[in-house]
Structure formats: structure tokens, C-alpha cells
Scaffold this motif. Structure first.
Motif, PDB file in Angstrom:
ATOM      1  N   UNK A   1      69.191  80.235  27.559  1.00  7.27           N
ATOM      2  CA  UNK A   1      70.424  79.440  27.554  1.00  7.27           C
ATOM      3  C   UNK A   1      70.438  78.487  28.747  1.00  7.27           C
ATOM      4  N   UNK A   2      70.872  77.271  28.504  1.00  2.39           N
ATOM      5  CA  UNK A   2      70.847  76.237  29.538  1.00  2.39           C
ATOM      6  C   UNK A   2      72.240  75.660  29.760  1.00  2.39           C
ATOM      7  N   UNK A   3      72.532  75.376  31.011  1.00  4.26           N
ATOM      8  CA  UNK A   3      73.763  74.659  31.344  1.00  4.26           C
ATOM      9  C   UNK A   3      73.405  73.497  32.265  1.00  4.26           C
ATOM     10  N   UNK A   4      74.065  72.378  32.057  1.00  6.57           N
ATOM     11  CA  UNK A   4      73.825  71.202  32.893  1.00  6.57           C
ATOM     12  C   UNK A   4      75.163  70.530  33.150  1.00  6.57           C
ATOM     13  N   UNK A   5      75.589  70.593  34.404  1.00 12.25           N
ATOM     14  CA  UNK A   5      76.831  69.954  34.833  1.00 12.25           C
ATOM     15  C   UNK A   5      76.496  68.889  35.862  1.00 12.25           C
ATOM     16  N   UNK A   6      77.492  68.230  36.373  1.00 13.63           N
ATOM     17  CA  UNK A   6      77.257  67.158  37.321  1.00 13.63           C
ATOM     18  C   UNK A   6      76.580  67.642  38.596  1.00 13.63           C
ATOM     19  N   UNK A   7      77.008  68.803  39.095  1.00 13.26           N
ATOM     20  CA  UNK A   7      76.488  69.301  40.362  1.00 13.26           C
ATOM     21  C   UNK A   7      75.893  70.696  40.270  1.00 13.26           C
ATOM     22  N   UNK A   8      75.659  71.165  39.055  1.00 10.66           N
ATOM     23  CA  UNK A   8      75.127  72.513  38.883  1.00 10.66           C
ATOM     24  C   UNK A   8      74.388  72.608  37.557  1.00 10.66           C
TER      25      UNK A   8
END
Length: 360
Positions: free
Chosen positions: A141-148
């Protein structure tokens, strides 16, 4: 009839796949094997034509195939695509259950000068990387946010057991040694990996097992590559280490690979990328694709034909036919043509009966 699906892909993929296909066509013709070939869109080329890297028609064809020959996928022109070409490759491996990636690499006698290592270090290196293909960071599972951002790395006992059995079974056919690579001093998945591999090893008392942390393995590959026989790794580590290993022989363009599952079609491809900067210039090295075609023949239980193709490839290199990556000026098509010329001569030569060949 044996159905082979060809996925030319992107960049230099169509050029090198074409040379490998011509070799397979020659083998089929000379030995009356009845191979049939179908080309399908895949990767960036499929994004351009269908909007996705793995169209349903391509997946259906691959599912029904006896073997799949892949050129290469990817390139910067698809960096902003909703799904990059490489996602199609991951999906295809998953859909076909291709969990074991075999990447053999060895120094061909007489070609030690092309290794970046000293000849005395490189000489005799012959390593098979057995890489797990359907687990780990690439599929987590992958997460991609602006700063994390985060990528989840997960492995199950079943996934580790099945790839370990592949490695030990191959070691029995080679020099009887498995080196399992992990990072068990830091990663929980690696702790499980080491424990399960050690348990599987108990079924193979004739095979020696040792463990190395991935950083130590990376060091030993360039300082003492002959210490390795079969290198067993999880997905990410195998991707990195096999590319490192590839240059020991002089060029990443020399090496082929096989992606196999528990049955059905295997997929065969050179380990290099699509190299879009040299695409269409007839300077790519098709050796890796041709080596992959030989592995495809082995998968189809045609070992004699596979050895003929391998021998023709090695003779071409020993004769001094070198593409630009090896410092030569031979083009992609000319290199492939010379391989087929040698192969054709060998295929036409009188051969001993099968029971005699087996004992040679």
C-alpha cells in the motif's frame, strides 16, 4: 502449435525483441516446432494507443500463451501518465502469477577484458539471481502527500517458502550453494525471510545455505563474485543487486531473464530498460533479448535448441562482434544476423541421436 506472444514495448524494446523473435522463428523452422507469434501493445505504446499500459486484449493473449517475449517498457514521455508503463508490467506479473524472476549472469571465457573488475576477480563468475517478484515494497500500500509518503513492505510465509524452494532446486542443478540476502538486523520482513528460508533449507541437505545482509552482498558482488552460486532475494533487493551484477560481465545489455510461476506461460525479457535515447538508431545490444529467447526455449522443454542458441550468441561475441555498449560498432540488426547465421549452420549440421546427445 506453440503460441508465443511478443510484447515489443517501448524505446529499444521493438528492436531487440525483433532480433530475438527472428532467432526463435529460425529454430522453429529448422526443427519443425510449429511456433506461432502474435504481437500485442504493452507499456507506453499501449498507453498511446489504448490509454492504459496493459490492455484487456493483451492480458487475454498472454493468459492463453505458452510463452511471452518482452522487449522493454517505460520512458520519460509517460512520466505524467495516469498509470506509468511499469505499472503494466507489475500487473501482468501479478495476473499471471509470475513470482520467480531468474537472472543468470556469468563472465564468458575470453570476455574478461570487458568487465570493469580486474580479470582475476571477474574470471569464473557465474551467478543466478532468484528474485521474488510479487511481494514487498513494489506491491505494498502506498501513500503520497505533499510532505509525507510511505510504501508498505509485506511478505507472507507462503511467498517466501515458494521462492526459496525455487532457489534451492536451481542450486541442486548448479554448484549446490544458496546465499539468501536480507536486512534482518533492521527489517521485520527480513527477519521472517531469514527464518523461513532457514526452515526450507532443512529439506535440502545437499545444498549449502548462508545469509548476507544486502549491503554486504552488494560489496561482495564486486570484490569476490565467484563466492556466489544462487543468490536468493526479495523483490527490491533483487532488482538492485541483479543490475549491479549485470555490469560485471561488461554490459547490462548482455543479460536475459525469465519470470516464472507455478504453471502456464513464462515471460522472458532482457534485464535492461527501454533506453529511449538510443531507440531507432540500430545501436542497441540484442544479446540480452536473445539470451532470454534461449531461456524461453528451456521453458518449452527444448534444451538442445536452447544450447544451440546460447552457443551461437557466445560465438558471435567471441568473434569480436560488439555493439556500442561494448565499445564496438556493430549494429543491432547485424549482431542478430550473425547469431542466426551461426545458429543456422549449427542447426543444419548432423547431430547425434537424442540418447547420445544427453550423455555428451
Amino acid at each position: 502449435m506453440t503460441r508465443i506472444i511478443v510484447l515489443p514495448g517501448d524505446g529499444i524494446g521493438p528492436e531487440v525483441a525483433a532480433e530475438a523473435r527472428l532467432c526463435l522463428e529460425l529454430v522453429s523452422e529448422r526443427f519443425g516446432l510449429g511456433f506461432t507469434f502474435e504481437e500485442h501493445d504493452f507499456g507506453g505504446a499501449a498507453i498511446d494507443r489504448h490509454g492504459v499500459p496493459l490492455p484487456e486484449a493483451t492480458l487475454a493473449a498472454c493468459t492463453a500463451a505458452d510463452a511471452i517475449l518482452l522487449g522493454a517498457v517505460g520512458g520519460p514521455r509517460w512520466d505524467d501518465a495516469k498509470e506509468r508503463p511499469e505499472i503494466g508490467l507489475l500487473k501482468l506479473r501479478k495476473a499471471l502469477g509470475l513470482f520467480a524472476n531468474l537472472r543468470p549472469a556469468r563472465i564468458m571465457p575470453g570476455l574478461e577484458e570487458y568487465s570493469p573488475l580486474r580479470a582475476d576477480i571477474a574470471a569464473g563468475a557465474d551467478v543466478l539471481v532468484v528474485r521474488e517478484l510479487t511481494g514487498g515494497l513494489y506491491f505494498g500500500e502506498k501513500t503520497l502527500e505533499q510532505d509525507r509518503a510511505s510504501d508498505l513492505c509485506t511478505y507472507t510465509r507462503e511467498e517466501i517458502e515458494r521462492i526459496a524452494h525455487v532457489a534451492f532446486q536451481w542450486a541442486r542443478q548448479r554448484s549446490g550453494r544458496v546465499t539468501s540476502v536480507d536486512k534482518a538486523n533492521v527489517l521485520a520482513t527480513s527477519k521472517l525471510w531469514r527464518r523461513v528460508v532457514s526452515e526450507v533449507a532443512q529439506d535440502y541437505s545437499d545444498v549449502a545455505l548462508d545469509h548476507l545482509y544486502v549491503d554486504a552482498a552488494a560489496m561482495h558482488l564486486v570484490t569476490s563474485p565467484t563466492r556466489f552460486d544462487v543468490l536468493l532475494t526479495e523483490n527490491l533487493f533483487g532488482d538492485i543487486l541483479s543490475d549491479e551484477l549485470s555490469v560485471i560481465g561488461g554490459s547490462i545489455g548482455l543479460l536475459g531473464s525469465a519470470s516464472l510461476g507455478t504453471g502456464g506461460a513464462g515471460m522472458f525479457e532482457p534485464i535492461h530498460g527501454s533506453a529511449p535515447d538510443i531507440a531507432g538508431k540500430d545501436i542497441a545490444n540484442p544479446a540480452g533479448a536473445i539470451a532470454s529467447a534461449a531461456m524461453l526455449l528451456d521453458h518449452l522443454e527444448l534444451p538442445s535448441q536452447a544450447r544451440l542458441l546460447e552457443a551461437a550468441l557466445e560465438q558471435t561475441l567471441r568473434e569480436g562482434h560488439r555493439t556500442a555498449d561494448l565499445g564496438g560498432a556493430v549494429g543491432c540488426a547485424a549482431f542478430g544476423a550473425r547469431v542466426r547465421e551461426i545458429l543456422d549452420g549449427a542447426a543444419a549440421a548432423p547431430r547425434a541421436p537424442a540418447h547420445v546427445q544427453a550423455s555428451l
